[in-house]
Scaffold this active site. Structure first.
Site, PDB file in Angstrom:
ATOM      1  N   HIS A 371       0.658  -1.143  -0.081  1.00 30.75           N
ATOM      2  CA  HIS A 371      -0.008  -0.140  -0.181  1.00 30.75           C
ATOM      3  C   HIS A 371       0.814   1.104   0.012  1.00 30.75           C
ATOM      4  O   HIS A 371       0.304   2.288   0.315  1.00 30.75           O
ATOM      5  CB  HIS A 371      -0.998  -0.051   1.188  1.00 30.75           C
ATOM      6  CG  HIS A 371      -2.116  -1.037   1.039  1.00 30.75           C
ATOM      7  ND1 HIS A 371      -3.300  -0.602   0.523  1.00 30.75           N
ATOM      8  CD2 HIS A 371      -2.339  -2.279   1.485  1.00 30.75           C
ATOM      9  CE1 HIS A 371      -4.237  -1.359   0.428  1.00 30.75           C
ATOM     10  NE2 HIS A 371      -3.440  -2.329   1.243  1.00 30.75           N
ATOM     11  N   LYS A 562      -9.187  13.521   4.262  1.00 29.73           N
ATOM     12  CA  LYS A 562      -8.428  12.279   4.208  1.00 29.73           C
ATOM     13  C   LYS A 562      -7.441  12.628   5.356  1.00 29.73           C
ATOM     14  O   LYS A 562      -7.263  13.568   6.133  1.00 29.73           O
ATOM     15  CB  LYS A 562      -7.430  11.967   2.942  1.00 29.73           C
ATOM     16  CG  LYS A 562      -6.949  13.499   2.437  1.00 29.73           C
ATOM     17  CD  LYS A 562      -6.167  13.163   1.095  1.00 29.73           C
ATOM     18  CE  LYS A 562      -7.390  12.970  -0.089  1.00 29.73           C
ATOM     19  NZ  LYS A 562      -7.429  11.872  -0.689  1.00 29.73           N
ATOM     20  N   ARG A 563      -6.655  11.404   5.886  1.00 24.85           N
ATOM     21  CA  ARG A 563      -5.425  11.731   6.622  1.00 24.85           C
ATOM     22  C   ARG A 563      -4.670  12.651   6.358  1.00 24.85           C
ATOM     23  O   ARG A 563      -4.351  13.074   5.275  1.00 24.85           O
ATOM     24  CB  ARG A 563      -4.662  10.286   6.768  1.00 24.85           C
ATOM     25  CG  ARG A 563      -3.810  10.223   7.834  1.00 24.85           C
ATOM     26  CD  ARG A 563      -3.153   8.546   7.869  1.00 24.85           C
ATOM     27  NE  ARG A 563      -2.864   8.019   6.524  1.00 24.85           N
ATOM     28  CZ  ARG A 563      -1.489   7.935   6.018  1.00 24.85           C
ATOM     29  NH1 ARG A 563      -0.572   8.674   6.797  1.00 24.85           N
ATOM     30  NH2 ARG A 563      -1.378   7.740   4.793  1.00 24.85           N
ATOM     31  N   LYS A 568       0.175  14.092   1.154  1.00 29.03           N
ATOM     32  CA  LYS A 568      -1.420  14.304   0.718  1.00 29.03           C
ATOM     33  C   LYS A 568      -1.611  15.821   0.466  1.00 29.03           C
ATOM     34  O   LYS A 568      -2.617  16.326  -0.278  1.00 29.03           O
ATOM     35  CB  LYS A 568      -2.195  13.883   1.749  1.00 29.03           C
ATOM     36  CG  LYS A 568      -2.341  12.143   1.599  1.00 29.03           C
ATOM     37  CD  LYS A 568      -3.270  11.672   2.546  1.00 29.03           C
ATOM     38  CE  LYS A 568      -3.162  10.192   2.626  1.00 29.03           C
ATOM     39  NZ  LYS A 568      -3.609   9.385   1.643  1.00 29.03           N
ATOM     40  N   THR A 670      -9.023   5.924  -2.096  1.00 32.66           N
ATOM     41  CA  THR A 670     -10.406   5.359  -2.449  1.00 32.66           C
ATOM     42  C   THR A 670     -11.467   6.545  -2.251  1.00 32.66           C
ATOM     43  O   THR A 670     -12.654   6.362  -2.795  1.00 32.66           O
ATOM     44  CB  THR A 670     -10.814   4.049  -1.470  1.00 32.66           C
ATOM     45  OG1 THR A 670     -10.431   4.455  -0.249  1.00 32.66           O
ATOM     46  CG2 THR A 670      -9.883   2.838  -1.798  1.00 32.66           C
ATOM     47  N   LYS A 674     -15.418   7.474  -3.934  1.00 32.08           N
ATOM     48  CA  LYS A 674     -16.478   7.693  -3.467  1.00 32.08           C
ATOM     49  C   LYS A 674     -16.950   9.131  -3.746  1.00 32.08           C
ATOM     50  O   LYS A 674     -18.441   9.268  -4.197  1.00 32.08           O
ATOM     51  CB  LYS A 674     -16.284   7.764  -1.759  1.00 32.08           C
ATOM     52  CG  LYS A 674     -15.841   6.377  -1.320  1.00 32.08           C
ATOM     53  CD  LYS A 674     -15.105   6.494   0.155  1.00 32.08           C
ATOM     54  CE  LYS A 674     -14.507   5.035   0.320  1.00 32.08           C
ATOM     55  NZ  LYS A 674     -13.691   5.305   1.471  1.00 32.08           N
TER      56      LYS A 674
END
Length: 842
Positions: A371, A562-563, A568, A670, A674
């Site tokens: 991952h 998100k985290r 990110k 993911t 969504k």
């Protein structure tokens, strides 16, 4: 006579705990309220009412659950065992009701009693046993395995406190315990008869028996694992698989002798130490004790799970060579990697198989999902700690490595660099065990989770292994379950889709392709737009009720949830907001469409930079939202305690999906999927599944920007952030505004680390290199939104082309190409008489 018997049987069902009609559910709810919760209408709390309905629904699940287990046992079928340290399940009641197709009747029952279904659902605590995409992916996979009738178990840990509850105080993240079990969990069943002893530490003794050397591990510390089972209901409730979570307790919880002698602390010391193992998800591992606790968590989890898997296999009295034909064990990242030496230990030390026979079984049994693409994120454990905690396992790892490197020496003669890079043991000032290398060597399949991720995995992260084991590497692009993320999360859109093309998409998501022809249909577009507006208003109302502020529902909802992590790039988003803010303050962009930026996510407690980014976003919010010059053109909000139940409200209301990680860092993502199936347009980089989303939706229906993975690699070798700073006035003004203290009045210097990282040529996430492209793309998106017809045409095309990203597709590929398992469709003709028969003494 036969008809009378049938009528009697129907009457019996309606009075039993299996009945799914309104009268049966009313009786179930009323009886549980009185006889299980022990309350009447005068003292019943909202939580009592939630529990009563939860138990009523669970009653309808139990028979199907037991029937599933019996059918799997009788058919002697191969099972999938999905091992994951995270399962971000969220709330269970709404999902179970939808998968049992009981939502309408449940709503009617509650309405008849004078209660509201939506309000009742809010009483349930999220099962926050995960920190982000890894755990949510595992939850989606369990749903798909059950819905596809694949025999499966999920294995994980039952943390007393899941991912922490996030509070924002003065802009700072403050971690509070997530007491998700404080009021109990009606969905789980404790299997108190299933106690597994797990040991740590001690030493290994060698004994010679019949001319053979045997190893006995004498542990110094012992804990007990207790199983807690939660049903995983597939769509239509035909198959109900099991999520089995392990909780730790002491072998001797209370030392009565020490208590009587007055040493009250020592009397319960073992209990406290043992229960710490499953106390918290991801203890802070910056310190040695936290690192050791996390290592012990991982072993405890795999030891309990393998004991259970082996127990189930041995009941069939098959030879050990059949084990891979009965069990497919998937390792969700490296957290369960200790399962490889643990299964070797079982086969060699207890079952007395030869090394070669045991290793053949292990490799054929395990599959490994990678991952991450960041070398620093690959899990490694210090050898000295490994030896202290698991002395026998380190011996086995050394032997695995020795035999593997012997083969590498033969295959690559006189090539010490190959040996160094492929060794499971990393040499250096502190020897470490490379868990990813162990997973690749010890499994027959290593898969990435997006096409680009898999290619970069093979070409950059572990190229030597991909060259040596080319047949083991494969791609399985991640997916999401449309039943939770569209059918449950977005009922108005789900109803519109079903009204337009039928309901086959619920179990066959690619059928959404039928919506393509409606993307320019005026009537459908108007209905679609109305649904989006309805969802935005509903979300705004929710925020007003629970957070104390509302949103301008005519604005663009631009969302990044998100985290929180540097890769990110929430920081990139924040910098663009400052650019927009400066434009408005300068009299520019006065005709821009109003924009509401929404952030959500948690930073790891020990991750200082991520927590500073949260602080910066909140400080920007505090300044922008109070500035009268920006009026209603710009608003910024950080939503505390992002979780599954909140995500289910955010995705349907979103217009823009922010997926802006540095290209080559995000494995898949993911959240992007969504957002897509709920009609948000992706604004993202050439990273992870964004590329495949663009391929499905078409480049005209997505906003991509910035450097691609190859360009990122080149840019890193020559990155000069100050050239972007000096050559782009808006970038300079944005950084200067932060440096001036505009966003931290009374808090001098708190953003110095952020500014230093942005100006650092070693900023591996290249914020300033992508900022201009990002800002321009944001402007492009804002201009497009003014043409609502074109915007919604693209939004509809995103929904229509999201079918590939169903976890049903992903799981079907795993089942066929890695696990070699088949669906087992169950009969559902369970009657109340079956319940009577099952209770009889055998």
């Amino acid at each position: 006579m036969a008809n009378k018997e049938k009528d009697k049987d129907k009457e019996f069902i309606s009075l039993s705990r299996q009945g799914c009609d309104e009268d049966s559910l009313m009786w179930g709810f009323a009886e549980h309220l009185r006889f299980t919760c022990g309350v009447d209408r005068f003292i019943a709390t909202p939580h009592d009412k939630y529990l009563s309905m939860a138990y009523t629904i669970r009653d309808r699940i139990i028979n199907r659950w037991l029937a599933t287990q019996q059918a799997h046992y009788k058919s002697d079928t191969k099972r999938v065992y999905y091992m994951s340290l995270e399962f971000l399940m969220g709330r269970a009641m709404g999902n179970n009701v939808i998968n049992l197709e009981l939502e309408d009747v449940v709503k009617e029952v509650l309405t008849d009693f004078g209660y509201n279904w939506e309000e009742l659902r809010e009483e349930e605590q999220d099962a926050g046993l995960g920190n982000g995409g890894l755990g949510r992916l595992a939850a989606c996979f369990l749903d798909s395995m059950a819905s596809l009738d694949i025999p499966a178990y999920g294995y994980g840990l039952r943390y007393d406190y899941g991912i922490f509850r996030q509070e924002i105080i003065n802009g700072h993240q403050v971690e509070q315990p997530d007491e998700w079990l404080r009021k109990g969990n009606p969905w789980e069943i404790e299997r108190s008869d299933m106690e597994i002893e797990v040991q740590f530490g001690g030493y290994v003794e060698q004994v010679h028996i019949a001319g053979k050397v045997q190893h006995n591990w004498i542990g110094a510390e012992k804990v007990i694992g207790i199983a807690y089972d939660t049903p995983v209901v597939g769509f239509k409730g035909t198959t109900v698989n099991t999520l089995r979570l392990w909780s730790s307790k002491a072998g001797e919880e209370f030392n009565f002798g020490e208590f009587n002698e007055g040493d009250y602390v020592e009397a319960v010391k073992d209990k406290v130490l043992a229960e710490n193992l499953t106390k918290v998800l991801y203890p802070n591992d910056k310190l040695y004790l936290g690192k050791e606790l996390r290592f012990k968590q991982q072993y405890f989890f795999v030891a309990c799970s393998l004991w259970d898997i082996v127990r189930r296999f041995k009941k069939a009295n098959k030879p050990w060579k059949e084990f891979p034909n009965m069990a497919a064990i998937q390792l969700n990242d490296t957290h369960p990697s200790l399962a490889i030496p643990e299964l070797m230990r079982i086969l060699i030390d207890f079952e007395h198989l030869s090394w070669d026979a045991a290793w053949d079984i292990v490799v054929k049994t395990f599959g490994y999902t990678n991952h991450t693409l960041m070398p620093e994120a690959l899990e490694k454990w210090p050898v000295h700690m490994f030896e202290k905690v698991l002395p026998r396992h380190l011996q086995i790892v050394y032997e695995i490595n020795h035999r593997f490197l012997e083969k590498i020496c033969i295959h690559y003669p006189a090539n010490p660099e190959k040996l160094k890079s492929m060794s499971i043991i990393e040499e250096g000032p502190e020897k470490q065990v490379r868990m990813a290398n162990l997973c690749i060597v010890g499994s027959h399949s290593t898969n990435g989770v997006a096409a680009i991720h898999t290619e970069l995995l093979k070409s950059r992260l572990v190229p030597e292994f991909a060259e040596y084991f080319p047949e083991r590497f494969n791609n399985k692009t991640n997916g999401i379950t449309q039943r939770r993320w569209l059918l449950k999360a977005n009922p108005p859109l789900a109803d519109l889709i079903t009204e337009t093309i039928g309901d086959s998409w619920i179990t066959d998501m690619p059928k959404l392709q039928k919506l393509k022809k409606f993307s320019t249909d005026k009537e459908f577009v108007e209905k679609f737009a109305a649904v989006k507006q309805q969802n935005k208003q509903k979300f705004s109302d929710y925020l007003q009720k629970y957070n104390g502020f509302s949103l301008n529902t005519d604005s663009i909802f631009d969302v990044q949830v998100k985290r929180i992590h540097e890769y990110k790039r929430q920081l990139l988003n924040a910098l663009n907001i400052i650019i927009i803010y400066n434009r408005i303050k300068s009299g520019l962009d006065q005709d821009m469409h109003p924009r509401t930026f929404l952030f959500g996510g948690k930073a790891a407690p020990g991750y200082k930079m991520a927590k500073q980014i949260i602080k910066l976003i909140n400080n920007i919010s505090g300044v922008v939202n109070k500035d009268k010059d920006v009026k209603d053109l710009l608003r910024v909000h950080f939503l505390p305690n992002y979780r599954v139940s909140l995500a289910e409200k955010i995705f349907p209301a979103s217009d823009i999906s922010e997926q802006i990680s540095t290209a080559g860092t995000e494995a898949s993502g993911t959240g992007n999927m969504k957002f897509m199936c709920n009609g948000a347009l992706t604004l993202g980089t050439y990273d992870g599944a964004n590329i495949e989303i663009a391929e499905e939706a078409g480049m005209d229906n997505i906003f991509l920007f910035g450097l691609n993975a190859e360009e990122v690699a080149l840019e890193k070798s020559q990155y000069d952030p100050m050239s972007y700073y000096y050559n782009d006035l808006e970038i300079k003004q944005a950084l200067d505004l932060i440096e001036s203290g505009h966003f931290n009045f009374g808090e001098p210097g708190i953003f110095e680390d952020i500014l230093a990282s942005l100006k650092n040529p070693y900023d591996q996430y290249l914020h300033l290199a992508d900022l201009r492209s990002y800002a321009d793309t944001q402007t492009k998106a804002g201009l497009l939104y003014k043409d609502k017809g074109r915007w919604y045409e693209k939004a509809i095309m995103n929904v229509a082309t999201s079918g590939k990203f169903s976890s049903d597709r992903t799981i079907s590929q795993y089942a066929e190409e890695i696990w070699n398992v088949k669906s087992l469709r169950l009969k559902t003709d369970i009657t109340p008489q079956n319940t009577i028969d099952e209770a009889k003494k055998q």
